[in-house]
Write a protein that holds these residues in place. Structure first.
Motif, PDB file in Angstrom:
ATOM      1  N   PHE A 201       0.808  -1.214   0.000  1.00 14.11           N
ATOM      2  CA  PHE A 201       0.000   0.000   0.000  1.00 14.11           C
ATOM      3  C   PHE A 201       0.845   1.270   0.000  1.00 14.11           C
ATOM      4  O   PHE A 201       0.348   2.348  -0.364  1.00 14.11           O
ATOM      5  N   LYS A 202       2.093   1.165   0.402  1.00 15.51           N
ATOM      6  CA  LYS A 202       2.956   2.351   0.365  1.00 15.51           C
ATOM      7  C   LYS A 202       3.003   2.943  -1.035  1.00 15.51           C
ATOM      8  O   LYS A 202       3.038   4.167  -1.205  1.00 15.51           O
ATOM      9  N   ALA A 203       3.023   2.080  -2.048  1.00 17.52           N
ATOM     10  CA  ALA A 203       3.050   2.562  -3.430  1.00 17.52           C
ATOM     11  C   ALA A 203       1.756   3.286  -3.781  1.00 17.52           C
ATOM     12  O   ALA A 203       1.761   4.271  -4.533  1.00 17.52           O
ATOM     13  N   GLU A 204       0.621   2.793  -3.248  1.00 18.92           N
ATOM     14  CA  GLU A 204      -0.656   3.458  -3.492  1.00 18.92           C
ATOM     15  C   GLU A 204      -0.678   4.838  -2.838  1.00 18.92           C
ATOM     16  O   GLU A 204      -1.106   5.828  -3.446  1.00 18.92           O
ATOM     17  N   PHE A 205      -0.224   4.923  -1.602  1.00 18.15           N
ATOM     18  CA  PHE A 205      -0.211   6.196  -0.899  1.00 18.15           C
ATOM     19  C   PHE A 205       0.735   7.182  -1.587  1.00 18.15           C
ATOM     20  O   PHE A 205       0.430   8.372  -1.727  1.00 18.15           O
ATOM     21  N   ALA A 206       1.888   6.673  -2.016  1.00 17.41           N
ATOM     22  CA  ALA A 206       2.889   7.538  -2.631  1.00 17.41           C
ATOM     23  C   ALA A 206       2.396   8.103  -3.957  1.00 17.41           C
ATOM     24  O   ALA A 206       2.724   9.237  -4.312  1.00 17.41           O
ATOM     25  N   ALA A 207       1.608   7.323  -4.706  1.00 15.72           N
ATOM     26  CA  ALA A 207       1.124   7.783  -6.005  1.00 15.72           C
ATOM     27  C   ALA A 207       0.266   9.031  -5.870  1.00 15.72           C
ATOM     28  O   ALA A 207       0.449  10.012  -6.588  1.00 15.72           O
ATOM     29  N   GLY A 208      -0.667   9.008  -4.915  1.00 13.22           N
ATOM     30  CA  GLY A 208      -1.533  10.172  -4.694  1.00 13.22           C
ATOM     31  C   GLY A 208      -0.768  11.370  -4.179  1.00 13.22           C
ATOM     32  O   GLY A 208      -0.993  12.509  -4.606  1.00 13.22           O
ATOM     33  N   ALA A 209       0.179  11.125  -3.250  1.00 13.85           N
ATOM     34  CA  ALA A 209       0.964  12.223  -2.696  1.00 13.85           C
ATOM     35  C   ALA A 209       1.840  12.867  -3.743  1.00 13.85           C
ATOM     36  O   ALA A 209       2.070  14.086  -3.733  1.00 13.85           O
ATOM     37  N   LYS A 210       2.327  12.066  -4.692  1.00 12.23           N
ATOM     38  CA  LYS A 210       3.178  12.598  -5.765  1.00 12.23           C
ATOM     39  C   LYS A 210       2.375  13.437  -6.752  1.00 12.23           C
ATOM     40  O   LYS A 210       2.813  14.504  -7.206  1.00 12.23           O
ATOM     41  N   LEU A 211       1.161  12.965  -7.082  1.00  8.05           N
ATOM     42  CA  LEU A 211       0.349  13.672  -8.066  1.00  8.05           C
ATOM     43  C   LEU A 211      -0.197  14.972  -7.501  1.00  8.05           C
ATOM     44  O   LEU A 211      -0.205  16.018  -8.162  1.00  8.05           O
ATOM     45  N   TYR A 212      -0.657  14.920  -6.236  1.00 10.38           N
ATOM     46  CA  TYR A 212      -1.200  16.109  -5.591  1.00 10.38           C
ATOM     47  C   TYR A 212      -0.589  16.233  -4.207  1.00 10.38           C
ATOM     48  O   TYR A 212      -1.129  15.722  -3.212  1.00 10.38           O
ATOM     49  N   PRO A 213       0.573  16.885  -4.084  1.00 14.05           N
ATOM     50  CA  PRO A 213       1.294  16.961  -2.810  1.00 14.05           C
ATOM     51  C   PRO A 213       0.494  17.610  -1.695  1.00 14.05           C
ATOM     52  O   PRO A 213       0.670  17.304  -0.529  1.00 14.05           O
ATOM     53  N   GLN A 214      -0.386  18.553  -2.038  1.00 10.79           N
ATOM     54  CA  GLN A 214      -1.146  19.273  -1.001  1.00 10.79           C
ATOM     55  C   GLN A 214      -2.182  18.358  -0.358  1.00 10.79           C
ATOM     56  O   GLN A 214      -2.804  17.578  -1.024  1.00 10.79           O
TER      57      GLN A 214
END
Length: 310
Positions: free
Chosen positions: A297-310
């Motif tokens: 799931f770390k990869a799932e969380f990282a994907a969203g944080a990368k696309l929209y950091p805010q």
């Protein structure tokens, strides 16, 4: 059998093997008086004499010989069991029954399973993929993955992290109904809602900005209880939606198949947890799966944080 009885059995057997209270005390790193008292307490508990004591030697009574034979077998069985459990902690093995939301099983867990079996080749995984409520005890399920805030005192929840959520729609929908600029504009829009498979409750749209939380309930045109069906309806242009920012959602946004709207109003994050029954010991198999799926799931969380950091 209590721990004291188990310890007394060990002490008695060591006295018999070494033929001496003194030798047994040395081997067990115990005071001789404590070894003697332990055997006496065991005899009192059983109500029989186990040893004939003389100034020169010890010998087993008939009852003592029978007890020694049975106790030795039990201690050997216990040793084998403890050894097997220690090995299972090092290399978990056996069947594990897991239930996950259908979309999570299809898009997150299943694609990562080759790595799981490289790590745990002796595991057998029975993966149920559904969005229905699961009775873990009645159905013999070891653990489940779920999203959202769950309140069930019979279950222990281990947090996996939080998925960002995005408000979005298909270009075809926005071309027909326009792009909302404010929350008030939503009065003129259609929603693709998500509802609980357990209660039928429809989840409202949530928006947060500068500490202000707003919930908006609109009459729904379509509502789903399956993430893939929900996404299918959104891609078909049926309305606005708030899906979690998984890698799949991120790919759809990056390709233009979905368009983000109202970027100043951020929906609440979606917590993800793995749960198992409170009255069931956390086995090595469940612990291994939980540790592994947390990494996935770390990869799932990282994907969203990368696309929209805010």
């Amino acid at each position: 059998m209590s721990v004291d009885r188990y310890k007394a059995m060990e002490v008695f057997n060591r006295v018999v093997e070494l033929g001496s209270f003194t030798a047994a005390a040395t081997a067990l790193h115990m005071p001789k008086a404590r070894v003697t008292t332990t055997v006496q307490e065991l005899e009192a508990h059983l109500g029989v004499r186990l040893l004939n004591r003389t100034t020169r030697r010890l010998s087993l009574t008939d009852d003592g010989a029978l007890y020694h034979q049975r106790a030795l077998a039990m201690l050997q069985d216990m040793g084998e069991l403890e050894g097997a459990l220690r090995r299972s902690v090092a290399t978990p093995a056996g069947r594990l029954r897991v239930d996950v939301p259908a979309a999570v099983g299809r898009h997150v867990v299943s694609p990562a399973l080759p790595e799981f079996f490289k790590r745990y080749p002796d595991m057998v995984l029975e993966l149920g993929s559904s969005d229905r409520p699961v009775d873990l005890v009645a159905e013999g399920v070891d653990c489940v993955i779920r999203g959202g805030l769950l309140h069930d005192e019979t279950l222990v929840a281990r947090p996996l992290g939080r998925l960002k959520v995005v408000t979005c729609a298909a270009p075809s929908y926005l071309a027909q109904y326009g792009t909302p600029k404010t929350l008030e504009d939503l009065e003129q829009h259609r929603f693709v809602n998500f509802h609980s498979a357990k209660t039928g409750k429809i989840f409202p749209f949530e928006f947060s900005k500068n500490g202000e939380l707003r919930q908006i309930n609109r009459p729904h045109w379509v509502t789903c209880n399956d993430a893939d069906s929900h996404m299918g309806a959104v891609l078909a242009g049926l309305g606005l939606a708030q899906p979690p920012l998984t890698r799949r959602t991120c790919a759809l946004l990056e390709s233009g198949a979905l368009v983000r709207v109202l970027p100043d109003w951020q929906p609440e994050d979606l917590p993800m947890v793995v749960m198992y029954p409170r009255n069931r010991h956390l086995t090595a198999k469940v612990r291994a799966f939980a540790d592994w799926v947390a990494e996935v799931f770390k990869a799932e969380f990282a994907a969203g944080a990368k696309l929209y950091p805010q």
